[in-house]
Design a protein around this motif. Structure first.
Motif, PDB file in Angstrom:
ATOM      1  N   TRP A   1       1.467   5.876  -5.023  1.00 58.05           N
ATOM      2  CA  TRP A   1       0.650   4.683  -4.765  1.00 58.05           C
ATOM      3  C   TRP A   1      -0.727   4.791  -5.417  1.00 58.05           C
ATOM      4  O   TRP A   1      -1.188   3.868  -6.111  1.00 58.05           O
ATOM      5  N   ALA A   2      -1.391   5.947  -5.222  1.00 56.04           N
ATOM      6  CA  ALA A   2      -2.731   6.123  -5.778  1.00 56.04           C
ATOM      7  C   ALA A   2      -2.698   6.108  -7.306  1.00 56.04           C
ATOM      8  O   ALA A   2      -3.592   5.550  -7.956  1.00 56.04           O
ATOM      9  N   PHE A   3      -1.659   6.712  -7.885  1.00 53.63           N
ATOM     10  CA  PHE A   3      -1.552   6.750  -9.350  1.00 53.63           C
ATOM     11  C   PHE A   3      -1.349   5.343  -9.917  1.00 53.63           C
ATOM     12  O   PHE A   3      -1.949   4.976 -10.935  1.00 53.63           O
ATOM     13  N   ILE A   4      -0.520   4.540  -9.265  1.00 56.05           N
ATOM     14  CA  ILE A   4      -0.291   3.159  -9.717  1.00 56.05           C
ATOM     15  C   ILE A   4      -1.575   2.341  -9.638  1.00 56.05           C
ATOM     16  O   ILE A   4      -1.911   1.575 -10.553  1.00 56.05           O
ATOM     17  N   GLU A   5      -2.312   2.507  -8.533  1.00 53.12           N
ATOM     18  CA  GLU A   5      -3.571   1.771  -8.381  1.00 53.12           C
ATOM     19  C   GLU A   5      -4.587   2.225  -9.425  1.00 53.12           C
ATOM     20  O   GLU A   5      -5.313   1.403 -10.004  1.00 53.12           O
ATOM     21  N   ALA A   6      -4.663   3.539  -9.672  1.00 56.62           N
ATOM     22  CA  ALA A   6      -5.599   4.056 -10.673  1.00 56.62           C
ATOM     23  C   ALA A   6      -5.190   3.635 -12.080  1.00 56.62           C
ATOM     24  O   ALA A   6      -6.041   3.520 -12.970  1.00 56.62           O
ATOM     25  N   TRP A   7      -3.901   3.406 -12.279  1.00 55.76           N
ATOM     26  CA  TRP A   7      -3.411   2.995 -13.595  1.00 55.76           C
ATOM     27  C   TRP A   7      -3.907   1.599 -13.975  1.00 55.76           C
ATOM     28  O   TRP A   7      -4.188   1.322 -15.144  1.00 55.76           O
ATOM     29  N   GLN A   8      -4.037   0.747 -12.955  1.00 58.68           N
ATOM     30  CA  GLN A   8      -4.429  -0.635 -13.246  1.00 58.68           C
ATOM     31  C   GLN A   8      -5.860  -0.948 -12.846  1.00 58.68           C
ATOM     32  O   GLN A   8      -6.334  -2.076 -13.049  1.00 58.68           O
ATOM     33  N   SER A   9      -6.561   0.016 -12.278  1.00 61.44           N
ATOM     34  CA  SER A   9      -7.924  -0.239 -11.831  1.00 61.44           C
ATOM     35  C   SER A   9      -8.832   0.923 -12.217  1.00 61.44           C
ATOM     36  O   SER A   9      -8.396   2.076 -12.257  1.00 61.44           O
TER      37      SER A   9
ATOM     38  N   PRO B   1      11.541   0.329  -3.402  1.00 63.65           N
ATOM     39  CA  PRO B   1      11.239  -1.069  -3.756  1.00 63.65           C
ATOM     40  C   PRO B   1      12.408  -1.788  -4.419  1.00 63.65           C
ATOM     41  O   PRO B   1      12.634  -2.979  -4.160  1.00 63.65           O
ATOM     42  N   TRP B   2      13.167  -1.076  -5.234  1.00 68.15           N
ATOM     43  CA  TRP B   2      14.306  -1.704  -5.908  1.00 68.15           C
ATOM     44  C   TRP B   2      15.508  -1.807  -4.981  1.00 68.15           C
ATOM     45  O   TRP B   2      16.286  -2.751  -5.083  1.00 68.15           O
ATOM     46  N   THR B   3      15.658  -0.867  -4.058  1.00 67.56           N
ATOM     47  CA  THR B   3      16.708  -0.989  -3.040  1.00 67.56           C
ATOM     48  C   THR B   3      16.448  -2.219  -2.176  1.00 67.56           C
ATOM     49  O   THR B   3      17.364  -2.979  -1.848  1.00 67.56           O
ATOM     50  N   ALA B   4      15.180  -2.411  -1.810  1.00 72.75           N
ATOM     51  CA  ALA B   4      14.816  -3.591  -1.009  1.00 72.75           C
ATOM     52  C   ALA B   4      15.057  -4.880  -1.792  1.00 72.75           C
ATOM     53  O   ALA B   4      15.494  -5.891  -1.221  1.00 72.75           O
TER      54      ALA B   4
ATOM     55  N   TYR C   1       5.026   0.680   1.643  1.00 71.11           N
ATOM     56  CA  TYR C   1       4.785  -0.749   1.803  1.00 71.11           C
ATOM     57  C   TYR C   1       3.842  -1.250   0.711  1.00 71.11           C
ATOM     58  O   TYR C   1       4.104  -2.283   0.056  1.00 71.11           O
ATOM     59  N   TYR C   2       2.748  -0.532   0.492  1.00 71.61           N
ATOM     60  CA  TYR C   2       1.755  -0.973  -0.493  1.00 71.61           C
ATOM     61  C   TYR C   2       2.242  -0.790  -1.927  1.00 71.61           C
ATOM     62  O   TYR C   2       1.866  -1.574  -2.807  1.00 71.61           O
ATOM     63  N   ILE C   3       3.067   0.223  -2.174  1.00 68.13           N
ATOM     64  CA  ILE C   3       3.659   0.362  -3.511  1.00 68.13           C
ATOM     65  C   ILE C   3       4.518  -0.850  -3.836  1.00 68.13           C
ATOM     66  O   ILE C   3       4.415  -1.452  -4.912  1.00 68.13           O
ATOM     67  N   THR C   4       5.372  -1.229  -2.892  1.00 67.89           N
ATOM     68  CA  THR C   4       6.262  -2.373  -3.114  1.00 67.89           C
ATOM     69  C   THR C   4       5.481  -3.667  -3.270  1.00 67.89           C
ATOM     70  O   THR C   4       5.794  -4.505  -4.128  1.00 67.89           O
ATOM     71  N   LYS C   5       4.453  -3.819  -2.457  1.00 65.43           N
ATOM     72  CA  LYS C   5       3.654  -5.035  -2.533  1.00 65.43           C
ATOM     73  C   LYS C   5       2.907  -5.120  -3.866  1.00 65.43           C
ATOM     74  O   LYS C   5       2.749  -6.203  -4.440  1.00 65.43           O
ATOM     75  N   THR C   6       2.465  -3.951  -4.379  1.00 68.78           N
ATOM     76  CA  THR C   6       1.730  -3.935  -5.646  1.00 68.78           C
ATOM     77  C   THR C   6       2.622  -4.308  -6.814  1.00 68.78           C
ATOM     78  O   THR C   6       2.227  -5.082  -7.697  1.00 68.78           O
ATOM     79  N   ILE C   7       3.850  -3.779  -6.842  1.00 70.18           N
ATOM     80  CA  ILE C   7       4.693  -3.990  -8.024  1.00 70.18           C
ATOM     81  C   ILE C   7       5.525  -5.270  -7.945  1.00 70.18           C
ATOM     82  O   ILE C   7       5.943  -5.799  -8.971  1.00 70.18           O
ATOM     83  N   THR C   8       5.782  -5.777  -6.732  1.00 69.62           N
ATOM     84  CA  THR C   8       6.587  -7.002  -6.614  1.00 69.62           C
ATOM     85  C   THR C   8       5.755  -8.209  -6.176  1.00 69.62           C
ATOM     86  O   THR C   8       6.133  -9.346  -6.458  1.00 69.62           O
ATOM     87  N   GLY C   9       4.668  -7.939  -5.456  1.00 66.36           N
ATOM     88  CA  GLY C   9       3.845  -9.035  -4.953  1.00 66.36           C
ATOM     89  C   GLY C   9       4.471  -9.805  -3.822  1.00 66.36           C
ATOM     90  O   GLY C   9       3.967 -10.868  -3.437  1.00 66.36           O
ATOM     91  N   LYS C  10       5.545  -9.281  -3.217  1.00 69.26           N
ATOM     92  CA  LYS C  10       6.270 -10.011  -2.161  1.00 69.26           C
ATOM     93  C   LYS C  10       6.180  -9.228  -0.847  1.00 69.26           C
ATOM     94  O   LYS C  10       6.560  -8.059  -0.781  1.00 69.26           O
TER      95      LYS C  10
END
Length: 527
Positions: free
Chosen positions: A122-130, A359-362, A74-83
């Motif tokens: 999820w943690a890697f994506i967050e660490a990548w941008q923060s 996220p892309w399937t959704a 859920y949080y991965i999708t919300k981070t990359i799409t914002g929806k």
């Protein structure tokens, strides 16, 4: 799924007995150099606290991991799409992913790996941008847990942590966080690496890594400093039990000619055997690889990627996520290619990474919904609802197929026969001889021995199992093992047992149960 009777072979042979051994405090049998300890520890704790069987504890652990997986996706999708809607939809799609649903009933560690892999992403994506330290620590915890779940994830985990360090070199605020995260990652793995050093001679996550290091020592002598020189330690592959019996009970060439070995059956259908290319290594690899992608969702994910690229909404975090998915699959295939020198994979090795592309399937689902609603109005909503219902029916009918067979078609699943046969064998009160683990084999039980296709029967009776395929591939040896009372029971379908003519000899064998699917033969103790 918690009430499924038939565990998968890996669970019946390893995970369930290991959980029970952990609950009893028998850590020499609970821990094994070939199988990482996290799943055993978690299922063993469930087994101890809830006072349930090892198999039920494995199913419960798998169910909890599967349920928790919706949070990181859920949080991965919300981070990359914002929806938010897309995020909720991706979580729902995970719930209907039937390969992971089926893993719950099988009691395997697939869902634990899927959960930790998703947490890592999820943690890697967050660490990548923060630059916040907590995301680096989350990544260290997730990758360490992933490494302690499956050995084939070690390279992936090391690459993830290494990438954080390399990226940290370009940002001063992140280098400290990266170093601390690597220290935490190493510290979590350290106890297990010490255990491995004392048991197989190399401080590596899994025994196959030790084999690779021992081979590299010939070309890179300095690697030998990592080797424990204790002569009693070895990580060399050992013969399985049936091959050991071949050596112990050597069958003469004349006897083998009188009773030719039955060729092992092929899993390829007749039409595939007629077409030579379909039986080739490359074709088999491609089919398993495609199955591991889970085409049911992957096609929609591919569509979702195209839509985001076309609409100019693709961002760098999506590139990071897609890179993690691709790299995971490449490392799984590459390690087998390097270690075993063959082009091979199993679909179950790749299916655990399916949540990474949800996220892309959704996105594709959401786009289809919007198009139908805009163009067809109420009819479009009905069509979309029908599509969703079909997906739900297909997903749950496939994921719970074994459970449906057990509950509503017991004759088809064979579970009814196996329950009765297990009760008969347990009522005999025959002394059970326990085994000792080797570097490669889990030897929970050495005697008595059952010949059967259903490995789960060994778990429910605390008996050693020789698979029917092995026994029927060397009929002279099987006959000799029956005469020597090494084999005590045979549980086979009558049509599969026809090549074993000794079953008709009342001097050695007696039939004590005949069910709809399976028949139980007992070898006489003193023929």
């Amino acid at each position: 799924m918690l009430f499924q009777y038939m565990p998968q072979n890996d669970c019946a042979l390893r995970y369930a007995p290991m959980a029970e051994a952990f609950a009893r405090g028998n850590f020499s049998m609970a821990l094994h150099s070939r199988f990482l300890p996290l799943y055993t520890i978690l299922s063993g704790i469930c087994c101890l606290v809830l006072n349930v069987s090892g198999y039920f504890a494995c199913k419960l652990t798998s169910l909890i991991a599967f349920s928790l997986s919706v949070i990181p996706i859920y949080y991965i999708t919300k981070t990359i799409t914002g929806k938010r809607i897309t995020s909720i939809l991706s979580a729902y799609l995970l719930i209907f992913c039937y390969p992971l649903i089926a893993s719950i009933g099988g009691g395997t560690r697939a869902n634990l790996k899927a959960f930790l892999l998703t947490c890592t992403a999820w943690a890697f994506i967050e660490a990548w941008q923060s630059a916040k330290l907590r995301y680096f620590l989350y990544c260290a915890l997730a990758t360490a847990g992933l490494t302690l779940t499956r050995g084939d994830c070690a390279l992936f985990s090391i690459a993830v942590m290494g990438t954080l360090v390399i990226r940290g070199l370009f940002f001063r605020r992140r280098i400290v966080s990266s170093v601390i995260a690597v220290a935490v990652f190493t510290g979590i793995l350290a106890p297990w690496l010490c255990y491995q050093y004392l048991n197989i001679g190399y401080p590596v996550p899994e025994v196959r890594h030790g084999i690779i290091l021992s081979q590299l020592t010939k070309h890179l002598p300095y690697i030998d400093i990592m080797h424990n020189k204790n002569p009693s330690l070895s990580c060399k592959p050992s013969l399985n039990q049936f091959d050991q019996l071949k050596l112990k009970y050597a069958v003469s060439a004349d006897t083998a000619k009188e009773h030719p070995a039955r060729p092992e059956t092929s899993s390829v259908n007749p039409s595939a055997r007629e077409a030579g290319y379909k039986n080739s290594v490359l074709y088999q690899f491609c089919m398993k690889f495609l199955k591991g992608l889970y085409p049911f969702y992957f096609v929609l994910a591919f569509l979702g990627i195209i839509l985001r690229l076309r609409n100019g909404k693709w961002n760098r975090l999506e590139t990071v996520l897609l890179s993690l998915y691709v790299f995971h699959n490449l490392t799984i295939v590459g390690q087998i290619l390097i270690a075993d020198h063959k082009l091979y994979t199993s679909s179950r090795y790749l299916l655990v990474a399916v949540p990474l592309y949800l996220p892309w399937t959704a996105t594709a689902f959401e786009t289809v919904y919007i198009k139908l609603k805009r163009n067809l109005h109420r009819l479009g909503l009905v069509i979309f609802a029908a599509i969703c219902l079909i997906i739900i029916i297909i997903s749950y009918s496939q994921g719970t197929k074994e459970l449906i067979h057990e509950r509503f078609q017991p004759a088809h699943s064979g579970s009814r026969d196996l329950k009765i046969i297990a009760g008969i064998i347990n009522s005999k009160n025959i002394p059970k001889i326990s085994g000792v683990h080797s570097a490669f084999e889990c030897n929970f039980y050495l005697s008595p021995t059952i010949v059967t296709k259903e490995v789960s029967l060994g778990y429910y009776t605390n008996c050693n199992v020789i698979t029917a395929a092995s026994a029927l591939s060397n009929i002279p040896l099987t006959n000799q093992l029956i005469k020597e009372n090494v084999i005590r029971y045979l549980v086979l379908r009558p049509e599969k047992a026809e090549p074993l003519h000794i079953l008709k000899d009342q001097k050695f064998i007696k039939e004590i149960y005949s069910g709809r699917k399976y028949t139980l033969w007992e070898v006489r103790s003193n023929p």
